[in-house]
Design an enzyme around this catalytic site. Structure first.
Site, mmCIF file in Angstrom:
data_model
loop_
_atom_site.group_PDB
_atom_site.id
_atom_site.type_symbol
_atom_site.label_atom_id
_atom_site.label_comp_id
_atom_site.label_asym_id
_atom_site.label_seq_id
_atom_site.Cartn_x
_atom_site.Cartn_y
_atom_site.Cartn_z
ATOM 1 N N HIS A 158 4.769 -2.392 -3.867
ATOM 2 C CA HIS A 158 5.866 -2.718 -4.193
ATOM 3 C C HIS A 158 5.136 -4.375 -4.671
ATOM 4 O O HIS A 158 5.714 -5.539 -5.147
ATOM 5 C CB HIS A 158 7.714 -3.588 -3.485
ATOM 6 C CG HIS A 158 6.941 -3.634 -2.525
ATOM 7 N ND1 HIS A 158 6.191 -3.197 -0.710
ATOM 8 C CD2 HIS A 158 7.232 -4.991 -1.659
ATOM 9 C CE1 HIS A 158 6.347 -3.667 -0.085
ATOM 10 N NE2 HIS A 158 7.127 -5.120 -0.068
ATOM 11 N N ASP A 164 6.676 -4.082 8.489
ATOM 12 C CA ASP A 164 6.240 -5.104 7.396
ATOM 13 C C ASP A 164 5.022 -6.394 7.847
ATOM 14 O O ASP A 164 5.441 -7.158 9.238
ATOM 15 C CB ASP A 164 7.477 -5.849 6.789
ATOM 16 C CG ASP A 164 7.609 -6.811 5.872
ATOM 17 O OD1 ASP A 164 6.872 -6.558 4.655
ATOM 18 O OD2 ASP A 164 7.382 -8.322 5.685
ATOM 19 N N ALA A 165 3.998 -6.650 7.387
ATOM 20 C CA ALA A 165 3.701 -7.873 8.108
ATOM 21 C C ALA A 165 3.633 -7.748 9.481
ATOM 22 O O ALA A 165 3.896 -9.399 10.090
ATOM 23 C CB ALA A 165 4.007 -9.081 7.534
ATOM 24 N N VAL A 166 2.607 -7.420 10.134
ATOM 25 C CA VAL A 166 2.955 -7.434 11.454
ATOM 26 C C VAL A 166 1.772 -8.282 11.701
ATOM 27 O O VAL A 166 1.766 -9.070 13.494
ATOM 28 C CB VAL A 166 2.437 -6.096 12.163
ATOM 29 C CG1 VAL A 166 3.306 -5.018 11.744
ATOM 30 C CG2 VAL A 166 0.854 -5.244 11.691
ATOM 31 N N HIS A 222 -7.097 -0.972 -2.357
ATOM 32 C CA HIS A 222 -6.001 -1.483 -3.225
ATOM 33 C C HIS A 222 -7.212 -2.603 -4.061
ATOM 34 O O HIS A 222 -7.499 -2.245 -5.585
ATOM 35 C CB HIS A 222 -4.941 -1.889 -2.852
ATOM 36 C CG HIS A 222 -4.465 -2.562 -4.534
ATOM 37 N ND1 HIS A 222 -4.605 -4.227 -4.471
ATOM 38 C CD2 HIS A 222 -3.630 -2.165 -5.075
ATOM 39 C CE1 HIS A 222 -4.097 -4.571 -5.881
ATOM 40 N NE2 HIS A 222 -3.811 -3.310 -5.902
ATOM 41 N N GLN A 240 1.825 -5.826 -4.799
ATOM 42 C CA GLN A 240 0.962 -6.118 -5.663
ATOM 43 C C GLN A 240 1.923 -5.761 -6.923
ATOM 44 O O GLN A 240 0.728 -7.275 -8.472
ATOM 45 C CB GLN A 240 -0.034 -4.905 -5.293
ATOM 46 C CG GLN A 240 -0.987 -4.976 -3.707
ATOM 47 C CD GLN A 240 -1.067 -6.437 -3.668
ATOM 48 O OE1 GLN A 240 -1.447 -6.929 -4.161
ATOM 49 N NE2 GLN A 240 -1.230 -6.659 -2.545
ATOM 50 N N GLU A 249 1.810 -2.714 8.008
ATOM 51 C CA GLU A 249 0.920 -3.564 7.145
ATOM 52 C C GLU A 249 0.417 -4.769 7.431
ATOM 53 O O GLU A 249 1.193 -5.387 8.776
ATOM 54 C CB GLU A 249 2.516 -4.242 6.189
ATOM 55 C CG GLU A 249 1.652 -5.080 4.894
ATOM 56 C CD GLU A 249 2.237 -6.325 3.946
ATOM 57 O OE1 GLU A 249 2.064 -6.419 3.039
ATOM 58 O OE2 GLU A 249 3.743 -6.058 4.760
ATOM 59 N N GLY A 259 5.328 -6.552 -7.600
ATOM 60 C CA GLY A 259 6.442 -7.233 -7.842
ATOM 61 C C GLY A 259 5.712 -8.484 -7.966
ATOM 62 O O GLY A 259 6.697 -9.842 -8.022
#
Length: 581
Positions: free
Chosen positions: A378, A244-246, A309, A380, A281, A382
């Site tokens: 999730h 997640d979010a590196v 995306h 984009q 990510e 949520g």
């Protein structure tokens, strides 16, 4: 049984195991570590007390039966008898499916999700990507505020349920990827700062103080994170990790944490004989992330591609708010650029960031499979105010066009659960914080965020309301009725084509050639002998593509074989996949 804990600032550490207290001793061979022996068995409850403070859960706890604030429990991983003889499934040629355990089924458990894995095997995906499983307060949540990075959320079923899930997936030929969060720790039930300098004020992130990757004590923090990552891959036979979010992993050391992690994962892959991979990510658009270590990169195996995306979403919906503004000026041109160059922002100016952003990919050296392409995730879905899926924003025809572009592009495709049948259920932001002040702060913050974009407070779902989670659960009766059944059949057909046509799994970005018309709203691209054409306009279009007598492999609406003029006549809001012999 041997117990140990890292507590470098403590003057005294005791172990409480099955209601018996034991004094631990310093380990002379490992600075800051304490160790001791105690009788224990599977399920024994234990915790550590520092300097006569309260008994706290083990930072390396394998199980938290009573949640993040409770005592830890002993887990013997050797007790589980694995059924599947699994050799692994590599990332090249893969199709990922992002799944949230708590809403994939109404039951919201790993066992219930395992019962639905047959649907995914029949669909044609190759890997299930589970959103985070670490313990978090309450029962339901997205999982990105977890603690105890070695444990499985108990309401999902705990460690044994995860093993049953992975085993069932492997029996069906599906790999399993797990989303892990190394960039911050949850605010509730997090006792790591009591034990040692897991956080540092040297750097700051959107979640507050940064995880300590380069300040004093960071050697042990890095070892903690890497040990957790390897435990998922080794003890649970997970096939890959999504990081997640590196971009929030602030590390100024010469050996970056991600390089150290990728080295350790590659070593474990060699040891086990299974292909293991890391997917980042990142919003940095920095090729060094996915460049091999031997070439001066960090050695991660792939990363999410938000540019694809954003270009796709803007093209389909016309939305231009926030970061979509960069893609809205010429959305088909932006989509074409990502299909051939990987990223849209490759050093170009970003109006959203008010600066230049990114760096070009070398298309001759970077394989397209190292970029994940998707139309929904999730995040984009949520992070919209009401959690609308793409199917709530566009027609079924445009949703079919999106599926075509995602599943025939030169990237590794990823689907978000329910996307394959254009699920009518939203996927909203929900929490179950047990701390009333934190719950209220999250609720007010969510509403304040969207009020700035013109939303009324009453129109933003309350994250703490159980109904918000319930609305987000998939409705498994939908795939059996229209229009969902037709969409599902289209996804299955496209996935079968992808697996059956070698040109569609060829990851050579340099071999992808694109044509488009911004005004008439069509785009087409060739991959080897396969041609993909999409008409996003509501009216039929004639695409002068020069492909005489090409065979139709799949079409959303009936399409005639191109004649001698080589033009493709495509109905409005439709897509076709052709092969030229």
């Amino acid at each position: 049984m041997q117990f140990e804990v890292w507590a470098p600032q403590a003057g005294r550490v005791t172990l409480r195991c099955d209601d018996v207290t034991h004094a631990l001793e310093r380990n002379p061979e490992r600075a800051g570590w304490w160790r001791g022996e105690a009788e224990a068995r599977e399920g024994s409850r234990y915790g550590f007390a520092l300097d006569d403070g309260p008994v706290l859960p083990d930072p390396r706890s394998r199980r938290q039966p009573d949640g993040p604030d409770g005592l830890s429990a002993v887990v013997d991983h050797e007790r589980y008898a694995w059924r599947a003889a699994w050799q692994g499934r590599p990332l090249p040629g893969a199709v990922l499916y992002e799944l949230h355990v708590g809403t994939y089924t109404p039951e919201g458990t790993l066992d219930a999700a395992a019962g639905r894995l047959g649907h995914l095997a029949e669909l044609g995906v190759t890997h299930v990507q589970l959103m985070p499983l670490c313990p978090f307060p309450g029962t339901h949540g997205w999982g990105y505020e977890g603690v105890s990075l070695w444990a499985v959320h108990e309401p999902y079923g705990g460690p044994e349920a995860l093993k049953r899930f992975v085993d069932r997936a492997h029996e069906l030929g599906l790999g399993v990827v797990l989303d892990v969060v190394h960039n911050h720790f949850g605010p509730s039930g997090n006792y790591l700062p009591v034990f040692g300098p897991y956080l540092t004020d040297t750097h700051h992130t959107p979640w507050g103080a940064a995880v300590n990757l380069d300040a004093p004590g960071s050697d042990e923090v890095r070892a903690y994170l890497i040990g957790s990552a390897l435990a998922w891959l080794r003890d649970y036979r997970i096939d890959g990790l999504r990081l997640d979010a590196v971009h929030a992993l602030v590390d100024t050391r010469a050996l970056h944490f991600l390089e150290e992690l990728s080295t350790a994962v590659d070593a474990l892959a060699a040891e086990t004989g299974r292909p293991l991979f890391l997917v980042a990510e990142s919003d940095l658009n920095d090729p060094r992330l996915i460049t091999p270590r031997t070439e001066g990169g960090l050695g991660l195996h792939a990363q999410w591609n938000d540019d694809f995306h954003h270009a796709l979403h803007t093209t389909l919906t016309g939305e231009s708010q926030g970061y979509y503004a960069d893609f809205a000026r010429a959305s088909l041109g932006g989509l074409a650029k990502t299909l051939t160059g990987g990223w849209f922002h490759d050093g170009s100016y970003s109006s959203f960031r008010e600066r230049h952003h990114g760096r070009p990919l070398d298309r001759t050296r970077v394989s397209g499979h190292r970029l994940l392409g998707y139309g929904q995730t999730h995040d984009q879905v949520g992070n919209r105010a009401q959690g609308e899926r793409l199917s709530a924003l566009v027609s079924p025809g445009l949703a079919a066009c999106a599926a075509t572009l995602i599943l025939t592009a030169p990237f590794t495709p990823m689907l978000f659960m329910g996307e394959e049948w254009a699920a009518g259920t939203p996927w909203q932001f929900f929490t179950d914080h047990t701390d009333p002040e934190l719950a209220d702060a999250v609720r007010r913050g969510r509403r304040r965020e969207f009020a700035a974009h013109g939303w009324k407070e009453e129109d933003v779902p309350d994250p703490q309301d159980p109904a918000t989670r319930d609305r987000s659960c998939l409705d498994w009766s939908e795939p059996e009725r229209e229009p969902h059944a037709r969409v599902l059949a289209w996804y299955r057909q496209l996935l079968a084509l992808r697996h059956g046509q070698p040109d569609l799994t060829d990851p050579d970005l340099a071999d992808t050639r694109v044509a488009y018309d911004e005004e008439l709203r069509w785009i087409a691209f060739r991959r080897g002998d396969v041609l993909v054409a999409v008409n996003l306009a509501s009216e039929p279009a004639v695409l002068p593509l020069g492909v005489p007598h090409a065979r139709v492999l799949a079409a959303w609406e009936p399409v005639e074989t191109p004649g001698a003029d080589g033009a493709v006549r495509l109905p409005g809001e439709s897509a076709v996949v052709l092969a030229q012999d």
